[in-house]
Scaffold this motif. Structure first.
Motif, short mmCIF file in Angstrom:
data_model
loop_
_atom_site.label_atom_id
_atom_site.label_comp_id
_atom_site.label_asym_id
_atom_site.label_seq_id
_atom_site.Cartn_x
_atom_site.Cartn_y
_atom_site.Cartn_z
N TYR A 1 -88.61 -6.97 54.26
CA TYR A 1 -89.26 -5.93 55.07
C TYR A 1 -89.66 -6.45 56.46
O TYR A 1 -90.19 -5.70 57.28
CB TYR A 1 -90.49 -5.37 54.35
CG TYR A 1 -91.61 -6.36 54.13
CD1 TYR A 1 -92.63 -6.53 55.08
CD2 TYR A 1 -91.67 -7.14 52.97
CE1 TYR A 1 -93.66 -7.43 54.87
CE2 TYR A 1 -92.70 -8.03 52.76
CZ TYR A 1 -93.68 -8.18 53.71
OH TYR A 1 -94.71 -9.08 53.51
N GLY A 2 -89.42 -7.73 56.72
CA GLY A 2 -89.84 -8.31 57.99
C GLY A 2 -88.93 -7.94 59.15
O GLY A 2 -87.72 -7.80 58.98
N SER B 1 -92.85 -7.27 63.49
CA SER B 1 -93.85 -7.53 62.46
C SER B 1 -94.17 -9.02 62.37
O SER B 1 -95.31 -9.40 62.11
CB SER B 1 -93.35 -7.01 61.10
OG SER B 1 -92.20 -7.71 60.68
N SER B 2 -93.17 -9.87 62.59
CA SER B 2 -93.39 -11.32 62.57
C SER B 2 -94.29 -11.76 63.73
O SER B 2 -95.22 -12.55 63.54
CB SER B 2 -92.06 -12.06 62.65
OG SER B 2 -91.25 -11.76 61.53
N LEU B 3 -94.03 -11.22 64.91
CA LEU B 3 -94.85 -11.56 66.08
C LEU B 3 -96.28 -11.01 65.91
O LEU B 3 -97.25 -11.67 66.30
CB LEU B 3 -94.22 -10.99 67.36
CG LEU B 3 -92.90 -11.64 67.78
CD1 LEU B 3 -92.31 -10.90 68.97
CD2 LEU B 3 -93.10 -13.12 68.12
N PHE C 1 -96.12 -14.89 54.60
CA PHE C 1 -95.46 -13.72 55.20
C PHE C 1 -94.00 -14.01 55.50
O PHE C 1 -93.12 -13.17 55.21
CB PHE C 1 -96.18 -13.31 56.49
CG PHE C 1 -95.48 -12.21 57.24
CD1 PHE C 1 -95.66 -10.89 56.88
CD2 PHE C 1 -94.62 -12.50 58.29
CE1 PHE C 1 -95.00 -9.86 57.55
CE2 PHE C 1 -93.95 -11.49 58.96
CZ PHE C 1 -94.15 -10.17 58.60
N ASP C 2 -93.71 -15.17 56.09
CA ASP C 2 -92.33 -15.50 56.46
C ASP C 2 -91.40 -15.45 55.25
O ASP C 2 -90.30 -14.90 55.33
CB ASP C 2 -92.27 -16.90 57.10
CG ASP C 2 -92.83 -16.92 58.51
OD1 ASP C 2 -92.89 -15.85 59.14
OD2 ASP C 2 -93.21 -18.01 58.98
N VAL C 3 -91.85 -16.03 54.13
CA VAL C 3 -90.99 -16.11 52.95
C VAL C 3 -90.89 -14.75 52.25
O VAL C 3 -89.79 -14.26 51.96
CB VAL C 3 -91.51 -17.17 51.96
CG1 VAL C 3 -90.68 -17.18 50.69
CG2 VAL C 3 -91.49 -18.55 52.61
N THR D 1 -89.06 -6.29 49.36
CA THR D 1 -89.52 -5.06 49.99
C THR D 1 -91.05 -5.07 49.97
O THR D 1 -91.65 -5.88 49.26
CB THR D 1 -89.01 -3.81 49.24
OG1 THR D 1 -89.60 -3.80 47.92
CG2 THR D 1 -87.50 -3.83 49.11
N LYS D 2 -91.67 -4.18 50.72
CA LYS D 2 -93.13 -4.12 50.71
C LYS D 2 -93.67 -3.80 49.33
O LYS D 2 -94.69 -4.35 48.89
CB LYS D 2 -93.62 -3.07 51.72
CG LYS D 2 -93.60 -3.54 53.16
CD LYS D 2 -94.27 -2.53 54.06
CE LYS D 2 -94.30 -3.05 55.50
NZ LYS D 2 -94.97 -2.09 56.41
N GLU D 3 -92.98 -2.91 48.62
CA GLU D 3 -93.42 -2.52 47.27
C GLU D 3 -93.32 -3.69 46.30
O GLU D 3 -94.22 -3.93 45.49
CB GLU D 3 -92.58 -1.34 46.77
CG GLU D 3 -92.81 -0.02 47.49
CD GLU D 3 -92.23 -0.02 48.90
OE1 GLU D 3 -91.27 -0.80 49.15
OE2 GLU D 3 -92.72 0.76 49.75
N GLN D 4 -92.21 -4.43 46.39
CA GLN D 4 -92.04 -5.60 45.52
C GLN D 4 -93.10 -6.65 45.82
O GLN D 4 -93.65 -7.27 44.91
CB GLN D 4 -90.63 -6.19 45.72
CG GLN D 4 -89.51 -5.34 45.15
CD GLN D 4 -88.14 -5.84 45.58
OE1 GLN D 4 -87.98 -6.49 46.60
NE2 GLN D 4 -87.12 -5.52 44.77
#
Length: 276
Positions: free
Chosen positions: A140-141, A145-147, A192-194, A200-203
Protein backbone atom coordinates in the motif's frame (compact mmCIF):
# COMPACT_ATOMS: atom_id res chain seq x y z
CA UNK A 1 9.34 -21.46 11.89
CA UNK A 2 10.37 -20.11 15.30
CA UNK A 3 12.13 -16.81 15.94
CA UNK A 4 15.63 -18.26 16.19
CA UNK A 5 15.19 -19.98 12.83
CA UNK A 6 14.04 -16.69 11.26
CA UNK A 7 17.09 -14.88 12.67
CA UNK A 8 19.56 -17.44 11.29
CA UNK A 9 17.74 -17.76 7.99
CA UNK A 10 17.97 -13.97 7.64
CA UNK A 11 21.71 -14.09 8.41
CA UNK A 12 22.16 -16.73 5.69
CA UNK A 13 20.24 -14.58 3.20
CA UNK A 14 22.24 -11.50 4.15
CA UNK A 15 25.51 -13.19 3.20
CA UNK A 16 24.37 -13.98 -0.33
CA UNK A 17 26.11 -12.06 -3.11
CA UNK A 18 22.96 -10.17 -4.16
CA UNK A 19 22.28 -8.87 -0.64
CA UNK A 20 25.92 -7.98 0.07
CA UNK A 21 26.02 -5.89 -3.10
CA UNK A 22 22.93 -3.98 -1.95
CA UNK A 23 24.44 -3.57 1.54
CA UNK A 24 27.33 -1.57 0.05
CA UNK A 25 24.94 1.21 -1.06
CA UNK A 26 23.83 2.49 2.39
CA UNK A 27 27.37 1.93 3.67
CA UNK A 28 29.02 4.20 1.11
CA UNK A 29 26.27 6.85 1.06
CA UNK A 30 26.08 7.11 4.87
CA UNK A 31 29.86 7.26 5.24
CA UNK A 32 30.03 9.99 2.60
CA UNK A 33 27.33 12.07 4.32
CA UNK A 34 28.88 11.64 7.78
CA UNK A 35 32.31 12.51 6.39
CA UNK A 36 30.91 15.69 4.82
CA UNK A 37 29.01 16.61 8.00
CA UNK A 38 32.14 16.15 10.12
CA UNK A 39 34.25 18.53 8.06
CA UNK A 40 31.38 21.02 7.77
CA UNK A 41 31.04 21.01 11.58
CA UNK A 42 34.80 21.32 11.98
CA UNK A 43 34.93 24.32 9.66
CA UNK A 44 31.93 25.91 11.37
CA UNK A 45 32.88 25.72 14.99
CA UNK A 46 34.71 22.74 16.48
CA UNK A 47 38.11 24.35 16.07
CA UNK A 48 36.83 27.61 17.60
CA UNK A 49 35.33 25.75 20.56
CA UNK A 50 38.63 23.98 21.20
CA UNK A 51 40.44 27.33 21.17
CA UNK A 52 37.80 28.82 23.49
CA UNK A 53 38.15 25.89 25.90
CA UNK A 54 41.93 26.25 25.92
CA UNK A 55 41.69 30.02 26.48
CA UNK A 56 39.24 29.49 29.36
CA UNK A 57 41.58 27.04 31.07
CA UNK A 58 44.48 29.48 30.73
CA UNK A 59 42.43 32.37 32.11
CA UNK A 60 42.62 34.35 28.88
CA UNK A 61 39.85 36.63 27.65
CA UNK A 62 37.46 35.04 25.16
CA UNK A 63 36.20 37.17 22.28
CA UNK A 64 33.00 36.03 20.53
CA UNK A 65 32.10 37.07 17.00
CA UNK A 66 29.02 39.34 17.10
CA UNK A 67 27.76 37.79 13.85
CA UNK A 68 27.78 34.25 15.28
CA UNK A 69 24.39 32.50 15.69
CA UNK A 70 22.75 33.00 19.10
CA UNK A 71 22.94 29.29 19.99
CA UNK A 72 26.69 29.35 19.27
CA UNK A 73 27.09 32.35 21.58
CA UNK A 74 25.16 30.63 24.40
CA UNK A 75 27.11 27.41 23.94
CA UNK A 76 30.38 29.37 23.97
CA UNK A 77 29.51 31.03 27.28
CA UNK A 78 28.64 27.61 28.70
CA UNK A 79 32.02 26.24 27.57
CA UNK A 80 33.82 29.23 29.08
CA UNK A 81 32.06 28.71 32.41
CA UNK A 82 32.70 24.97 32.53
CA UNK A 83 36.36 25.10 31.50
CA UNK A 84 37.12 28.04 33.76
CA UNK A 85 37.17 25.82 36.86
CA UNK A 86 39.22 22.65 37.17
CA UNK A 87 36.36 20.92 39.03
CA UNK A 88 34.05 21.21 36.04
CA UNK A 89 36.57 21.12 33.18
CA UNK A 90 36.95 17.32 33.24
CA UNK A 91 33.16 16.94 33.29
CA UNK A 92 32.79 19.30 30.34
CA UNK A 93 35.38 17.41 28.33
CA UNK A 94 33.69 14.10 29.13
CA UNK A 95 30.26 15.45 28.15
CA UNK A 96 31.52 16.91 24.88
CA UNK A 97 33.12 13.67 23.76
CA UNK A 98 30.22 11.54 25.03
CA UNK A 99 27.51 13.67 23.41
CA UNK A 100 29.55 13.89 20.22
CA UNK A 101 29.91 10.11 20.06
CA UNK A 102 26.19 9.58 20.75
CA UNK A 103 25.22 12.11 18.08
CA UNK A 104 27.45 10.46 15.48
CA UNK A 105 26.03 7.01 16.27
CA UNK A 106 22.45 8.27 16.15
CA UNK A 107 23.09 10.19 12.93
CA UNK A 108 24.47 7.02 11.32
CA UNK A 109 21.36 5.06 12.39
CA UNK A 110 18.96 7.73 11.09
CA UNK A 111 20.74 8.07 7.75
CA UNK A 112 21.01 4.31 7.23
CA UNK A 113 17.31 3.75 7.95
CA UNK A 114 16.29 6.54 5.57
CA UNK A 115 18.56 5.26 2.80
CA UNK A 116 17.53 1.61 3.20
CA UNK A 117 13.89 2.66 2.78
CA UNK A 118 14.57 3.33 -0.92
CA UNK A 119 16.14 -0.14 -1.29
CA UNK A 120 13.40 -2.05 0.58
CA UNK A 121 11.34 -3.03 -2.53
CA UNK A 122 14.48 -4.45 -4.17
CA UNK A 123 15.44 -6.50 -1.07
CA UNK A 124 11.92 -7.83 -0.48
CA UNK A 125 11.54 -8.57 -4.19
CA UNK A 126 14.54 -10.94 -3.95
CA UNK A 127 13.06 -12.65 -0.87
CA UNK A 128 9.66 -12.92 -2.54
CA UNK A 129 11.10 -14.55 -5.65
CA UNK A 130 13.28 -16.93 -3.61
CA UNK A 131 10.81 -18.12 -0.95
CA UNK A 132 7.35 -16.61 -1.25
CA UNK A 133 6.44 -16.51 -4.93
CA UNK A 134 3.12 -18.21 -4.06
CA UNK A 135 2.13 -15.03 -2.18
CA UNK A 136 0.89 -11.90 -3.92
CA UNK A 137 2.52 -8.57 -3.13
CA UNK A 138 -0.09 -5.84 -2.65
CA UNK A 139 1.94 -3.08 -1.01
CA UNK A 140 0.00 0.00 0.00
CA UNK A 141 3.05 2.28 0.12
CA UNK A 142 3.60 5.14 -2.33
CA UNK A 143 6.34 7.75 -2.66
CA UNK A 144 4.09 10.35 -1.02
CA UNK A 145 3.09 8.07 1.87
CA UNK A 146 6.74 7.13 2.45
CA UNK A 147 7.84 10.78 2.56
CA UNK A 148 4.89 11.63 4.82
CA UNK A 149 5.79 8.80 7.21
CA UNK A 150 9.40 9.98 7.21
CA UNK A 151 8.32 13.54 8.03
CA UNK A 152 5.98 12.40 10.84
CA UNK A 153 8.57 10.08 12.36
CA UNK A 154 11.31 12.72 12.25
CA UNK A 155 9.02 15.36 13.75
CA UNK A 156 7.93 13.09 16.60
CA UNK A 157 11.53 12.07 17.26
CA UNK A 158 12.63 15.71 17.56
CA UNK A 159 9.61 16.47 19.78
CA UNK A 160 10.48 13.55 22.08
CA UNK A 161 14.09 14.73 22.29
CA UNK A 162 12.87 18.18 23.40
CA UNK A 163 10.29 16.84 25.88
CA UNK A 164 12.86 14.55 27.51
CA UNK A 165 15.54 17.24 27.99
CA UNK A 166 15.04 17.40 31.82
CA UNK A 167 15.61 13.63 32.06
CA UNK A 168 19.01 13.90 30.35
CA UNK A 169 20.49 15.13 33.64
CA UNK A 170 19.29 12.10 35.62
CA UNK A 171 21.83 9.24 35.72
CA UNK A 172 20.69 5.92 34.18
CA UNK A 173 17.36 7.41 33.10
CA UNK A 174 19.22 9.66 30.67
CA UNK A 175 20.33 6.57 28.73
CA UNK A 176 16.69 5.61 28.19
CA UNK A 177 15.77 9.22 27.42
CA UNK A 178 18.41 9.36 24.67
CA UNK A 179 17.39 6.00 23.24
CA UNK A 180 13.59 6.34 23.28
CA UNK A 181 13.17 8.99 20.53
CA UNK A 182 15.55 7.21 18.20
CA UNK A 183 13.89 3.84 18.82
CA UNK A 184 10.52 5.42 18.00
CA UNK A 185 11.89 6.66 14.67
CA UNK A 186 13.66 3.35 14.02
CA UNK A 187 10.56 1.24 14.71
CA UNK A 188 8.08 3.42 12.84
CA UNK A 189 10.07 3.86 9.65
CA UNK A 190 11.47 0.33 9.43
CA UNK A 191 8.10 -1.24 10.15
CA UNK A 192 6.34 1.00 7.61
CA UNK A 193 8.90 0.39 4.86
CA UNK A 194 8.57 -3.40 5.09
CA UNK A 195 4.84 -3.72 5.74
CA UNK A 196 3.82 -1.17 3.10
CA UNK A 197 5.84 -3.04 0.46
CA UNK A 198 4.29 -6.46 1.19
CA UNK A 199 0.77 -5.95 2.51
CA UNK A 200 -2.46 -4.15 1.82
CA UNK A 201 -3.69 -1.78 4.52
CA UNK A 202 -6.32 -4.32 5.59
CA UNK A 203 -3.76 -7.13 5.83
CA UNK A 204 -1.40 -4.91 7.81
CA UNK A 205 -4.12 -3.93 10.29
CA UNK A 206 -5.18 -7.55 10.76
CA UNK A 207 -1.63 -8.83 11.27
CA UNK A 208 -0.42 -5.96 13.42
CA UNK A 209 -3.49 -6.15 15.65
CA UNK A 210 -2.46 -9.68 16.68
CA UNK A 211 1.33 -9.41 16.39
CA UNK A 212 2.09 -5.82 17.44
CA UNK A 213 4.14 -6.79 20.50
CA UNK A 214 6.08 -9.39 18.52
CA UNK A 215 7.09 -6.80 15.93
CA UNK A 216 7.99 -4.30 18.65
CA UNK A 217 10.31 -6.89 20.20
CA UNK A 218 11.83 -7.59 16.79
CA UNK A 219 12.55 -3.93 16.09
CA UNK A 220 13.88 -3.53 19.65
CA UNK A 221 16.30 -6.39 19.01
CA UNK A 222 17.38 -4.76 15.74
CA UNK A 223 17.69 -1.38 17.45
CA UNK A 224 20.04 -2.85 20.07
CA UNK A 225 22.12 -4.30 17.24
CA UNK A 226 22.22 -0.86 15.60
CA UNK A 227 23.66 0.61 18.82
CA UNK A 228 26.87 -1.34 18.27
CA UNK A 229 29.16 1.39 16.88
CA UNK A 230 28.52 1.76 13.13
CA UNK A 231 26.79 -1.65 12.93
CA UNK A 232 23.86 -0.09 11.07
CA UNK A 233 26.17 0.87 8.21
CA UNK A 234 26.63 -2.82 7.45
CA UNK A 235 23.45 -4.44 8.81
CA UNK A 236 20.60 -2.21 7.58
CA UNK A 237 19.91 -4.69 4.77
CA UNK A 238 19.71 -7.48 7.36
CA UNK A 239 17.03 -5.50 9.24
CA UNK A 240 14.84 -5.48 6.12
CA UNK A 241 15.47 -9.19 5.45
CA UNK A 242 14.57 -10.15 9.02
CA UNK A 243 11.38 -8.10 9.17
CA UNK A 244 10.55 -9.15 5.61
CA UNK A 245 10.63 -12.84 6.54
CA UNK A 246 8.48 -12.09 9.60
CA UNK A 247 5.80 -10.30 7.57
CA UNK A 248 5.86 -12.85 4.73
CA UNK A 249 5.33 -15.67 7.25
CA UNK A 250 2.40 -13.83 8.84
CA UNK A 251 0.91 -13.13 5.40
CA UNK A 252 1.22 -16.82 4.51
CA UNK A 253 -0.61 -17.77 7.72
CA UNK A 254 -3.27 -15.14 7.05
CA UNK A 255 -3.96 -16.43 3.53
CA UNK A 256 -4.03 -20.07 4.66
CA UNK A 257 -6.55 -19.20 7.36
CA UNK A 258 -8.57 -17.24 4.82
CA UNK A 259 -8.55 -20.22 2.41
CA UNK A 260 -9.64 -22.57 5.20
CA UNK A 261 -12.47 -20.21 6.07
CA UNK A 262 -13.57 -20.09 2.44
CA UNK A 263 -13.46 -23.90 2.17
CA UNK A 264 -15.47 -24.20 5.36
CA UNK A 265 -18.10 -21.78 4.07
CA UNK A 266 -18.22 -23.63 0.75
CA UNK A 267 -18.76 -26.94 2.54
CA UNK A 268 -21.60 -25.44 4.55
CA UNK A 269 -23.21 -24.11 1.37
CA UNK A 270 -22.84 -27.53 -0.30
CA UNK A 271 -24.45 -29.23 2.69
CA UNK A 272 -27.36 -26.80 2.52
CA UNK A 273 -27.83 -27.48 -1.19
CA UNK A 274 -27.79 -31.25 -0.64
CA UNK A 275 -30.26 -31.02 2.25
CA UNK A 276 -32.62 -28.93 0.13
Amino acid sequence: MNEIEIIFKSVKDFFTSSMLKIALIPLFITMLILYSMFFAAADFGITNLQEIAQASQNGQEVVIDENAPFYFVWFTYLIVFLFKYSVTSWLAGFLLYTIGTVLILQASVILSIIIIGFLTPMILGILHKRYYSHLELNGYGTLFSSLWELFKSLSMMVLLFLILIPVYFVPVLNIIAFALPLYYFFHKLLNFDVSSTILTKEQYKEIYKKEANSFRLRTLFLYLVSMIPFATLFSAVYFIIYLGHSYFIQLDKLEKNSNKEEEKNQEQEDIKLISN
